[in-house]
Design a protein around this motif. Structure first.
Motif, PDB file in Angstrom:
ATOM      1  N   GLY A 209       0.807  -1.212   0.000  1.00 38.98           N
ATOM      2  CA  GLY A 209       0.000   0.000   0.000  1.00 38.98           C
ATOM      3  C   GLY A 209       0.839   1.262   0.000  1.00 38.98           C
ATOM      4  N   LYS A 210       1.910   1.261   0.753  1.00 41.25           N
ATOM      5  CA  LYS A 210       2.780   2.439   0.785  1.00 41.25           C
ATOM      6  C   LYS A 210       3.503   2.616  -0.539  1.00 41.25           C
TER       7      LYS A 210
ATOM      8  N   ARG B 135      -4.177  -7.442   6.529  1.00 41.10           N
ATOM      9  CA  ARG B 135      -5.596  -7.650   6.255  1.00 41.10           C
ATOM     10  C   ARG B 135      -5.934  -9.146   6.298  1.00 41.10           C
TER      11      ARG B 135
ATOM     12  N   VAL C 147      -3.889  -1.361   7.542  1.00 44.15           N
ATOM     13  CA  VAL C 147      -4.247  -0.147   6.807  1.00 44.15           C
ATOM     14  C   VAL C 147      -3.600  -0.142   5.422  1.00 44.15           C
ATOM     15  N   HIS C 148      -2.352  -0.609   5.338  1.00 42.53           N
ATOM     16  CA  HIS C 148      -1.652  -0.569   4.046  1.00 42.53           C
ATOM     17  C   HIS C 148      -0.908  -1.854   3.701  1.00 42.53           C
TER      18      HIS C 148
ATOM     19  N   TRP D  58     -10.052  -0.691   4.023  1.00 39.53           N
ATOM     20  CA  TRP D  58      -8.919  -0.906   4.925  1.00 39.53           C
ATOM     21  C   TRP D  58      -8.104   0.369   5.168  1.00 39.53           C
ATOM     22  N   GLU D  59      -7.900   1.158   4.119  1.00 40.75           N
ATOM     23  CA  GLU D  59      -7.070   2.359   4.279  1.00 40.75           C
ATOM     24  C   GLU D  59      -7.659   3.363   5.279  1.00 40.75           C
ATOM     25  N   GLU D  60      -8.954   3.230   5.558  1.00 43.43           N
ATOM     26  CA  GLU D  60      -9.611   4.164   6.483  1.00 43.43           C
ATOM     27  C   GLU D  60      -9.629   3.667   7.926  1.00 43.43           C
TER      28      GLU D  60
ATOM     29  N   THR E 172      -7.837   3.456  10.559  1.00 40.70           N
ATOM     30  CA  THR E 172      -6.595   3.942  11.158  1.00 40.70           C
ATOM     31  C   THR E 172      -6.603   3.925  12.682  1.00 40.70           C
TER      32      THR E 172
ATOM     33  N   THR F 289       1.172   4.236  -3.037  1.00 42.07           N
ATOM     34  CA  THR F 289       1.074   5.682  -2.823  1.00 42.07           C
ATOM     35  C   THR F 289       2.322   6.388  -3.341  1.00 42.07           C
TER      36      THR F 289
ATOM     37  N   TYR G 204      -3.578  -3.254  -6.014  1.00 37.06           N
ATOM     38  CA  TYR G 204      -2.724  -2.088  -6.246  1.00 37.06           C
ATOM     39  C   TYR G 204      -2.211  -2.011  -7.682  1.00 37.06           C
TER      40      TYR G 204
END
Length: 289
Positions: free
Chosen positions: A56-57, A138, A132-133, A174-176, A178, A60, A78
């Motif tokens: 995830g990182k 997950r 989250v990332h 998932w990204e939300e 936190t 981004t 991704y």
């Protein structure tokens, strides 16, 4: 004079060396390193630079201009998003593996690894990647939910048309999330009979493995890391069945404008019998098998 000439030749050789820059999910830190070394032996004029971290990182960072040629993700979503945004070369996204998840336990605890292990009073900390990332984080959360060790709280998250408890694993934003796992899931079964219990998060699955080894003694980790001597020596693991957690369909892709010959050569080598044998040895399930 001869020494000076030799030094100039060495400098020229270094300058002419071709480099393939790869960013990859950290569950690949052992397997992909071996694949890259095998490729370099067959292609002595090419060097493969590997950087491991959270899928995830990396996604981004790629959208923000990260310099890389290839992206290996622990989750196909991704690379798909990069395709939609025009940041990947069309037609280059391919699956390379399906990741497996394990419950790893340090032998010093004297516990046989399995779902019931987590209920033992001696297990007060569990390492996992940050969901989250990190796709493996997950998968870890969904595994614990599947085992009845986490139960979703009665929440309705902003912007969603149905309660949190009714979302499929794929629908969870998932990204939300936190606030930490226990802000969204009740860990009552894991806390029962214990003075304390906590999740300890790694930024990626490799960091989670490091935390399990050096701090928590228990972790929900990638099989590809648990098979390496660093973890296989001091610990044992239980392999989670397929279907008991979020599926880790793992894709790789050539990033936009990076179709140089050396990049495409490594891209193709990943699908070769030699590379597939390496992935298989680290516990990955392979496309077509």
């Amino acid at each position: 004079m001869k020494r000076a000439s030799l030094w100039v030749l060495l400098l020229l050789g270094s300058a002419l060396a071709q480099t393939v820059r790869v960013v990859a999910a950290s569950d690949l830190q052992y397997a992909l390193t071996e694949v890259a070394q095998a490729f370099e032996r067959k292609n002595p004029g090419v060097r493969v630079e590997l950087l491991f971290g959270s899928s995830g990182k990396f996604y981004t960072q790629i959208t923000q201009g990260l310099e890389a040629d290839l992206f290996f993700s622990a989750e196909k979503a991704y690379p798909e998003l990069l395709e939609r945004r025009g940041l990947a070369e069309p037609g280059t996204r391919k699956p390379y593996a399906i990741g497996r998840v394990v419950l790893w336990v340090d032998k010093s605890l004297g516990l046989k690894p399995g779902p019931q292990t987590l209920l033992d009073p001696r297990v007060t900390k569990v390492a996992l990647a940050n969901p989250v990332h990190a796709p493996y984080g997950r998968a870890a959360v969904t595994l614990l939910e599947h085992l009845g060790l986490l139960k979703r709280r009665p929440l309705t998250l902003p912007g969603l048309g149905k309660p949190f408890a009714q979302l499929s694993w794929e629908e969870i934003p998932w990204e939300e999330l936190t606030g930490g796992v226990e802000a969204y899931w009740d860990a009552g079964p894991l806390r029962q009979g214990k003075k304390d219990f906590t999740f300890v998060y790694g930024e990626n699955i490799a960091q989670a493995a490091h935390l399990a080894l050096h701090a928590t003694q228990v972790g929900v980790l990638a099989l590809s890391l648990a098979l390496h001597p660093d973890l296989a020596g001091p610990g044992e693991y239980w392999l989670a069945p397929l279907g008991s957690h979020l599926t880790l369909e793992q894709d790789y892709v050539v990033l936009k404008g990076r179709q140089r010959p050396e990049v495409l050569a490594f891209y193709r080598f990943v699908g070769s019998p030699e590379a597939r044998a390496v992935f298989r040895r680290y516990g990955f399930l392979l496309p077509g098998e």
